[in-house]
Design a protein around this motif. Structure first.
Motif, PDB file in Angstrom:
ATOM      1  N   GLY A  37     -11.366  16.107  -2.885  1.00  0.00           N
ATOM      2  CA  GLY A  37     -11.253  16.153  -3.247  1.00  0.00           C
ATOM      3  C   GLY A  37     -10.025  17.356  -3.671  1.00  0.00           C
ATOM      4  N   ILE A  38      -9.905  17.294  -4.844  1.00  0.00           N
ATOM      5  CA  ILE A  38      -8.970  18.194  -5.894  1.00  0.00           C
ATOM      6  C   ILE A  38      -9.412  18.463  -6.755  1.00  0.00           C
ATOM      7  N   TRP A  39      -9.734  20.036  -6.826  1.00  0.00           N
ATOM      8  CA  TRP A  39     -10.531  20.488  -7.928  1.00  0.00           C
ATOM      9  C   TRP A  39      -9.610  21.840  -9.000  1.00  0.00           C
ATOM     10  N   VAL A  40      -9.522  21.026  -9.818  1.00  0.00           N
ATOM     11  CA  VAL A  40      -9.007  22.244 -11.246  1.00  0.00           C
ATOM     12  C   VAL A  40      -9.388  23.176 -11.675  1.00  0.00           C
ATOM     13  N   LEU A  41      -9.282  24.547 -11.412  1.00  0.00           N
ATOM     14  CA  LEU A  41     -10.014  25.846 -11.704  1.00  0.00           C
ATOM     15  C   LEU A  41     -10.355  26.051 -13.453  1.00  0.00           C
ATOM     16  N   THR A  46      -4.391  25.739 -14.142  1.00  0.00           N
ATOM     17  CA  THR A  46      -2.958  26.228 -12.974  1.00  0.00           C
ATOM     18  C   THR A  46      -3.082  26.352 -11.780  1.00  0.00           C
ATOM     19  N   TYR A  47      -3.764  26.510 -11.487  1.00  0.00           N
ATOM     20  CA  TYR A  47      -4.581  26.638 -10.229  1.00  0.00           C
ATOM     21  C   TYR A  47      -5.719  26.025  -9.811  1.00  0.00           C
ATOM     22  N   LYS A  48      -4.747  25.189  -8.357  1.00  0.00           N
ATOM     23  CA  LYS A  48      -6.078  23.398  -7.903  1.00  0.00           C
ATOM     24  C   LYS A  48      -6.762  23.959  -6.820  1.00  0.00           C
ATOM     25  N   ILE A  49      -7.560  23.285  -6.274  1.00  0.00           N
ATOM     26  CA  ILE A  49      -7.815  23.472  -4.744  1.00  0.00           C
ATOM     27  C   ILE A  49      -8.077  22.393  -4.337  1.00  0.00           C
ATOM     28  N   GLU A  50      -7.442  22.076  -3.031  1.00  0.00           N
ATOM     29  CA  GLU A  50      -8.070  20.711  -2.637  1.00  0.00           C
ATOM     30  C   GLU A  50      -8.684  20.796  -0.923  1.00  0.00           C
ATOM     31  N   PHE A  51      -9.718  20.038  -1.234  1.00  0.00           N
ATOM     32  CA  PHE A  51     -10.891  20.233   0.202  1.00  0.00           C
ATOM     33  C   PHE A  51     -10.454  18.436   0.758  1.00  0.00           C
ATOM     34  N   ASN A  52     -10.195  18.468   2.089  1.00  0.00           N
ATOM     35  CA  ASN A  52      -9.716  17.528   2.748  1.00  0.00           C
ATOM     36  C   ASN A  52     -11.199  17.505   3.733  1.00  0.00           C
ATOM     37  N   SER A  53     -11.284  16.012   4.040  1.00  0.00           N
ATOM     38  CA  SER A  53     -12.980  15.627   4.784  1.00  0.00           C
ATOM     39  C   SER A  53     -12.494  16.324   6.170  1.00  0.00           C
ATOM     40  N   ASN A  54     -11.339  16.792   6.568  1.00  0.00           N
ATOM     41  CA  ASN A  54     -10.762  17.317   7.885  1.00  0.00           C
ATOM     42  C   ASN A  54     -11.753  18.830   8.652  1.00  0.00           C
ATOM     43  N   PHE A  72     -12.816  25.119   6.097  1.00  0.00           N
ATOM     44  CA  PHE A  72     -14.122  25.288   5.365  1.00  0.00           C
ATOM     45  C   PHE A  72     -15.241  24.838   5.665  1.00  0.00           C
ATOM     46  N   SER A  73     -16.179  24.800   5.589  1.00  0.00           N
ATOM     47  CA  SER A  73     -18.003  24.585   5.546  1.00  0.00           C
ATOM     48  C   SER A  73     -18.902  24.972   4.861  1.00  0.00           C
TER      49      SER A  73
END
Length: 132
Positions: A37-41, A46-54, A72-73
């Motif tokens: 999902g998407i995570w907001v610091l 203004t900074y977000k990271i998105e982790f995808n299932s792939n 990532f893993s």
């Protein structure tokens, strides 16, 4: 009698270590699902990271996708960091950056119902993210 006591102690120690390893493996599995999902610091919305299932992580600044993406893993050990049975690592790599090993402290629901991601970076900084 001494042999029986020794075998009992050995059996208890073995089951203790197996439980810790199983707990770490279960936590890795849980985090691998929960992190998607998407995570907001919290310190910089203004900074977000998105982790995808792939296994791809993307970064956004001011809602603009940044050029660099990461693979990532989530693992029990990372590069030269040992598998101590407790730490869960977020291992990331891009085309320009060698592997970075951050520690996932926890993914949990706060008292206000917001899901939080707590990471200690490789540099020792604590980062808290909220799930969007």
């Amino acid at each position: 009698m001494k042999i029986l006591k020794f075998n009992l102690i050995l059996m208890l120690l073995t089951s203790t270590f197996n439980c810790k390893a199983q707990t770490q493996l279960q936590q890795i599995s849980n985090y691998s699902t929960q992190i998607i999902g998407i995570w907001v610091l919290k310190d910089d919305p203004t900074y977000k990271i998105e982790f995808n299932s792939n296994g791809i992580q993307k970064e956004y600044i001011n809602n603009l996708l940044q050029d660099e993406t990461y693979q990532f893993s989530i693992l029990g050990s990372c590069n030269s960091y040992p598998n101590n049975g407790f730490d869960i690592y977020l291992k990331r790599k891009s085309n320009t950056v060698d592997y970075v090993c951050d520690i996932i402290n926890n993914i949990y629901e706060g008292s206000d119902g917001v899901i939080l991601l707590s990471i200690t970076t490789e540099r020792g900084q604590l980062e808290i993210y909220t799930k969007e």
